[in-house]
Design a protein around this motif. Structure first.
Motif, PDB file in Angstrom:
ATOM      1  N   LEU A 231       0.828  -1.208   0.000  1.00  0.00           N
ATOM      2  CA  LEU A 231       0.000   0.000   0.000  1.00  0.00           C
ATOM      3  C   LEU A 231       0.863   1.259   0.000  1.00  0.00           C
ATOM      4  O   LEU A 231       0.589   2.218  -0.719  1.00  0.00           O
ATOM      5  CB  LEU A 231      -0.928  -0.008   1.220  1.00  0.00           C
ATOM      6  CG  LEU A 231      -2.173  -0.887   1.129  1.00  0.00           C
ATOM      7  CD1 LEU A 231      -2.880  -0.917   2.475  1.00  0.00           C
ATOM      8  CD2 LEU A 231      -3.119  -0.359   0.072  1.00  0.00           C
ATOM      9  N   GLY A 232       1.907   1.232   0.833  1.00  0.00           N
ATOM     10  CA  GLY A 232       2.799   2.384   0.870  1.00  0.00           C
ATOM     11  C   GLY A 232       3.502   2.612  -0.451  1.00  0.00           C
ATOM     12  O   GLY A 232       3.628   3.749  -0.924  1.00  0.00           O
ATOM     13  N   GLY A 233       3.947   1.500  -1.084  1.00  0.00           N
ATOM     14  CA  GLY A 233       4.599   1.633  -2.388  1.00  0.00           C
ATOM     15  C   GLY A 233       3.663   2.185  -3.441  1.00  0.00           C
ATOM     16  O   GLY A 233       4.046   3.030  -4.254  1.00  0.00           O
ATOM     17  N   LEU A 234       2.408   1.688  -3.447  1.00  0.00           N
ATOM     18  CA  LEU A 234       1.437   2.192  -4.414  1.00  0.00           C
ATOM     19  C   LEU A 234       1.141   3.661  -4.174  1.00  0.00           C
ATOM     20  O   LEU A 234       1.016   4.451  -5.119  1.00  0.00           O
ATOM     21  CB  LEU A 234       0.149   1.377  -4.338  1.00  0.00           C
ATOM     22  CG  LEU A 234      -0.980   1.858  -5.255  1.00  0.00           C
ATOM     23  CD1 LEU A 234      -0.571   1.726  -6.717  1.00  0.00           C
ATOM     24  CD2 LEU A 234      -2.258   1.077  -5.001  1.00  0.00           C
ATOM     25  N   LEU A 235       1.041   4.033  -2.890  1.00  0.00           N
ATOM     26  CA  LEU A 235       0.776   5.437  -2.568  1.00  0.00           C
ATOM     27  C   LEU A 235       1.899   6.324  -3.088  1.00  0.00           C
ATOM     28  O   LEU A 235       1.648   7.377  -3.687  1.00  0.00           O
ATOM     29  CB  LEU A 235       0.620   5.604  -1.061  1.00  0.00           C
ATOM     30  CG  LEU A 235       0.333   7.024  -0.568  1.00  0.00           C
ATOM     31  CD1 LEU A 235      -0.968   7.545  -1.162  1.00  0.00           C
ATOM     32  CD2 LEU A 235       0.286   7.066   0.952  1.00  0.00           C
ATOM     33  N   LEU A 236       3.150   5.898  -2.882  1.00  0.00           N
ATOM     34  CA  LEU A 236       4.280   6.683  -3.388  1.00  0.00           C
ATOM     35  C   LEU A 236       4.258   6.753  -4.908  1.00  0.00           C
ATOM     36  O   LEU A 236       4.543   7.805  -5.499  1.00  0.00           O
ATOM     37  CB  LEU A 236       5.595   6.063  -2.902  1.00  0.00           C
ATOM     38  CG  LEU A 236       5.895   6.168  -1.403  1.00  0.00           C
ATOM     39  CD1 LEU A 236       7.178   5.431  -1.063  1.00  0.00           C
ATOM     40  CD2 LEU A 236       6.002   7.639  -0.987  1.00  0.00           C
ATOM     41  N   LEU A 239       1.473   9.134  -5.904  1.00  0.00           N
ATOM     42  CA  LEU A 239       1.875  10.518  -5.631  1.00  0.00           C
ATOM     43  C   LEU A 239       2.912  10.983  -6.642  1.00  0.00           C
ATOM     44  O   LEU A 239       2.879  12.133  -7.103  1.00  0.00           O
ATOM     45  CB  LEU A 239       2.422  10.627  -4.209  1.00  0.00           C
ATOM     46  CG  LEU A 239       1.403  10.487  -3.072  1.00  0.00           C
ATOM     47  CD1 LEU A 239       2.097  10.544  -1.720  1.00  0.00           C
ATOM     48  CD2 LEU A 239       0.341  11.584  -3.164  1.00  0.00           C
ATOM     49  N   GLY A 240       3.852  10.071  -6.990  1.00  0.00           N
ATOM     50  CA  GLY A 240       4.836  10.430  -7.998  1.00  0.00           C
ATOM     51  C   GLY A 240       4.198  10.681  -9.352  1.00  0.00           C
ATOM     52  O   GLY A 240       4.553  11.627 -10.058  1.00  0.00           O
TER      53      GLY A 240
END
Length: 539
Positions: A231-236, A239-240
Motif C-alpha cells: 500500500l505504501g509503495g502504491l501510494l508513493l 503521488l509520484g
C-alpha cells in the motif's frame, strides 16, 4: 502468526470452574427408553493425543447426525484448530473429518471411536485439555455421561452445557476422587453442546494446541507488513505520478491560461498587411496539439485552409448543397496529412465532388488521422503519437488490473495477504483511467500552446479597422481556418462581413451559407468513423 495464544485460549474458553463434586457418577439417571443418549470416555495419551470412545444409544429406526466444528475462534483474528483422525463406527453409520468439521451419522445403537489432535494447550503454568464431548446433534439427548483419564491426576474440571456461547454449567462435574473426571448433563437440546476443559499440571504431556490467524476473507485481507508495504509503495507511485502529471499538465495549463497578448500574426509591409500563422503552424495541427485528438473539426478546418490557399474551390449549389472542386494539384509544399485530405475528398481522376455525394460515399479518413498524428510527432510537439500512448497505457492498466484480481483470488485462497493483489488491481484500474492524461506534450509543444493562446487573442480582439480595406479579404480568409478550429467562427464572421471571396462562390449570404457548409461537411466526415466528433460526447 501465533502470539500469546495460551492466554487467548484461556479467555475464549471462559468456563466456570466446578471443583466440588456434584451428583455421584454412580447415581446418574439411566436413559429413558426410546431416547438418544451418549456415554463419552476420553483418555489422554502420553503423546498428547486424546483417544475418545462414544457409545451412543439411538432408538430403533431413527437416524441421528452430529457435526462438530474443528475451528474455533479464540481471539481477534485467531482460531484454534483441532484434527480428528482414525474415526470408526461399530454399527450402522459413518464418520468423516475435514479441516473444518467432524461429521457423524448413526442409525441404531453404535460405538464411535476417534483420536483428537490439538486438545492440549498451555494456560499459564499449567495445561488444559479441551474438547466438545457432545454438540451439534440434530436430535435431543436425554443424557450425556463423560469420563476422562490421563497419565497424571487432573487438577480441575470446567464444564458448560446448553446453547453455544452460554455459560450454564453442566448438571454435574467432579474430579472423581482425584483419579479422573466425571461429568453429566441431563436433557441436552438439539444443536446444544457439552464443552469440557480439564486442568493438568505442567509437563504431564507436551502441549499440541494449534492457534493460527483466522482464515476467511477477513484474515486474507488483513493489513499485514507485506500488504502495508505494498500500500505504501502504491501510494508513493501514485503521488509520484500525480506530481509528474501536475508538472507536465500544469505546464500546459499555465500556457493556455497565461496572460499572453495577441501574437504578431499580421505582417506589415509598408501600407500592406498580411496574415502569418505563428511558427507556420497549420489549422489541423493547432487542433491536434490543443486537445491531443484528431477531430472532425481539424479536417474541416484543413479543407477551408486548402481552399484559401487555392488548392480547392468551394461553391454553393442549388438545394443547400456545396461542390468542392480541385483548383490546383497537390505539390511538395503540402504536408503529408494535407495530401491525405485531398486524396480522401478527391481521389485520383476525380476533380470535383458535392457534399451530398460524399455523404453517400464511404470516406476513409484513417490515413488522414495517421498522417496528422505522425506530423505532430515529427514537429516534436509530442514524443509519441497521442492515441498510441493512450492505448498503450490503457491496455497496460487493464492487464495489471486483471493480474491484480487473479493475484487477489490466489492469495485469498492460499497464503493470505490478498490485500497486496487488491492494491495491484486498484493500481491497474487507476492506470487505465489515467490513460487519457498520459500523452504529455514536449516543452516545444507547451510553447506552441502559448502561441495558440496568443492566436486566439488575435481572433477575439482584431477589428476591421486594424486591417486596410484592400487586405481584408485575404487576412479574413487566411485567418478563418484558425477561427474554425479554435471555435471563433461566429465572432470572426460578424467582424468581417465578407460577401464575395476568391475561394468560395455561389453564396448570396456568406454569413448564413458558411456555417451551414461547416455543419454539412462535419456530418459527412463524422460518418467515416475514424475521427472524434466534437458535436457528440467524447468517447
Amino acid at each position: 502468526m501465533l502470539k500469546n495464544w495460551g492466554a487467548a485460549i484461556s479467555v475464549a474458553v471462559a468456563l466456570t470452574s466446578v471443583t466440588s463434586p456434584g451428583t455421584a457418577a454412580g447415581a446418574l439417571a439411566q436413559p429413558l427408553p426410546g431416547t438418544v443418549s451418549t456415554e463419552v470416555r476420553m483418555k489422554l495419551e502420553r503423546d498428547a493425543r486424546l483417544s475418545v470412545t462414544e457409545t451412543v444409544q439411538v432408538p430403533e429406526g431413527k437416524t441421528v447426525r452430529r457435526t462438530v466444528p474443528l475451528r474455533l475462534a479464540v481471539g481477534n483474528d485467531l482460531e484454534r484448530q483441532y484434527e480428528v483422525t482414525d474415526a470408526k463406527v461399530e454399527g450402522k453409520g459413518s464418520a468423516s473429518a475435514s479441516d473444518d468439521s467432524f461429521t457423524v451419522t448413526l442409525e441404531g445403537n453404535s460405538t464411535l471411536t476417534y483420536t483428537v489432535v490439538g486438545a492440549v494447550a498451555p494456560v499459564g503454568d499449567a495445561l488444559e485439555v479441551r474438547w466438545q464431548v457432545a454438540g451439534g446433534w440434530d436430535a435431543e439427548l436425554d443424557k450425556v455421561a463423560v469420563s476422562f483419564s490421563a497419565p497424571d491426576s487432573p487438577t480441575s474440571v470446567n464444564c458448560l452445557a446448553g446453547p453455544v456461547g452460554s455459560s450454564q454449567p453442566c448438571t454435574s462435574a467432579d474430579l472423581a476422587d482425584g483419579k479422573g473426571v466425571r461429568a453429566q448433563e441431563i436433557k441436552l437440546g438439539a444443536g446444544e453442546r457439552v464443552d469440557v476443559a480439564i486442568g493438568l499440571s505442567a509437563g504431564v504431556v507436551p502441549p499440541n494446541a494449534v492457534v493460527v490467524e483466522q482464515s476467511g476473507l477477513a484474515a486474507a485481507f488483513a493489513l499485514t507488513l507485506v500488504s502495508g508495504a505494498a500500500l505504501g509503495g502504491l501510494l508513493l507511485l501514485l503521488l509520484g505520478g500525480v506530481a509528474l502529471l501536475w508538472y507536465l499538465r500544469g505546464r500546459d495549463a499555465r500556457a493556455l491560461a497565461s496572460e499572453v497578448g495577441a501574437v504578431s500574426v499580421l505582417v506589415r509591409d509598408g501600407d500592406r498587411v498580411a496574415f502569418a500563422s505563428p511558427d507556420g503552424v497549420l489549422p489541423g495541427q493547432v487542433g491536434t496539439v490543443v486537445d491531443e485528438h484528431v477531430d472532425v473539426v481539424d479536417v474541416t478546418a484543413t479543407v477551408i485552409d486548402l481552399a484559401v490557399r487555392n488548392y480547392l474551390w468551394i461553391t454553393e449549389t442549388d438545394g443547400h448543397d456545396w461542390r468542392i472542386v480541385r483548383r490546383n494539384p497537390v505539390d511538395a509544399s503540402l504536408s503529408g496529412y494535407e495530401k491525405a485530405v485531398c486524396e480522401a475528398l478527391l481521389p485520383q481522376g476525380v476533380d470535383a465532388v458535392s457534399v451530398s455525394e460524399l455523404r453517400g460515399r464511404q470516406i476513409d479518413l484513417a490515413h488522414v488521422r495517421d498522417r496528422l498524428y505522425a506530423d505532430v510527432v515529427e514537429k516534436r510537439w509530442f514524443v509519441r503519437r497521442p492515441d498510441a500512448e493512450r492505448n498503450l497505457f490503457w491496455w497496460v492498466g487493464i492487464v495489471v488490473a486483471v493480474l491484480g484480481v487473479a493475484a487477489t483470488v490466489v492469495l485469498a485462497l492460499t497464503i493470505g495477504n490478498a490485500l497486496f493483489g487488491l492494491v495491484v488491481a486498484v493500481g491497474g484500474v487507476a492506470l487505465a483511467f489515467g490513460a487519457r492524461s498520459m500523452p504529455a506534450r514536449t516543452k516545444r509543444g507547451s510553447e506552441l500552446l502559448e502561441h495558440v493562446r496568443g492566436l486566439r487573442g488575435y481572433l477575439a480582439g482584431v477589428t476591421r479597422d486594424d486591417v486596410p480595406e484592400a487586405d481584408r479579404e485575404l487576412v479574413f480568409s487566411r485567418s478563418l481556418p484558425y477561427a474554425v478550429v479554435l471555435g471563433e467562427t461566429e465572432r470572426w464572421l460578424s467582424t468581417f462581413s465578407q460577401q464575395d471571396l476568391y475561394w468560395y462562390g455561389g453564396a448570396s449570404d456568406f454569413r448564413r451559407s458558411f456555417p451551414a457548409f461547416l455543419g454539412a461537411l462535419d456530418g459527412v466526415l463524422a460518418q467515416a468513423g475514424h475521427l472524434r466528433s466534437l458535436r457528440t460526447p467524447n468517447p
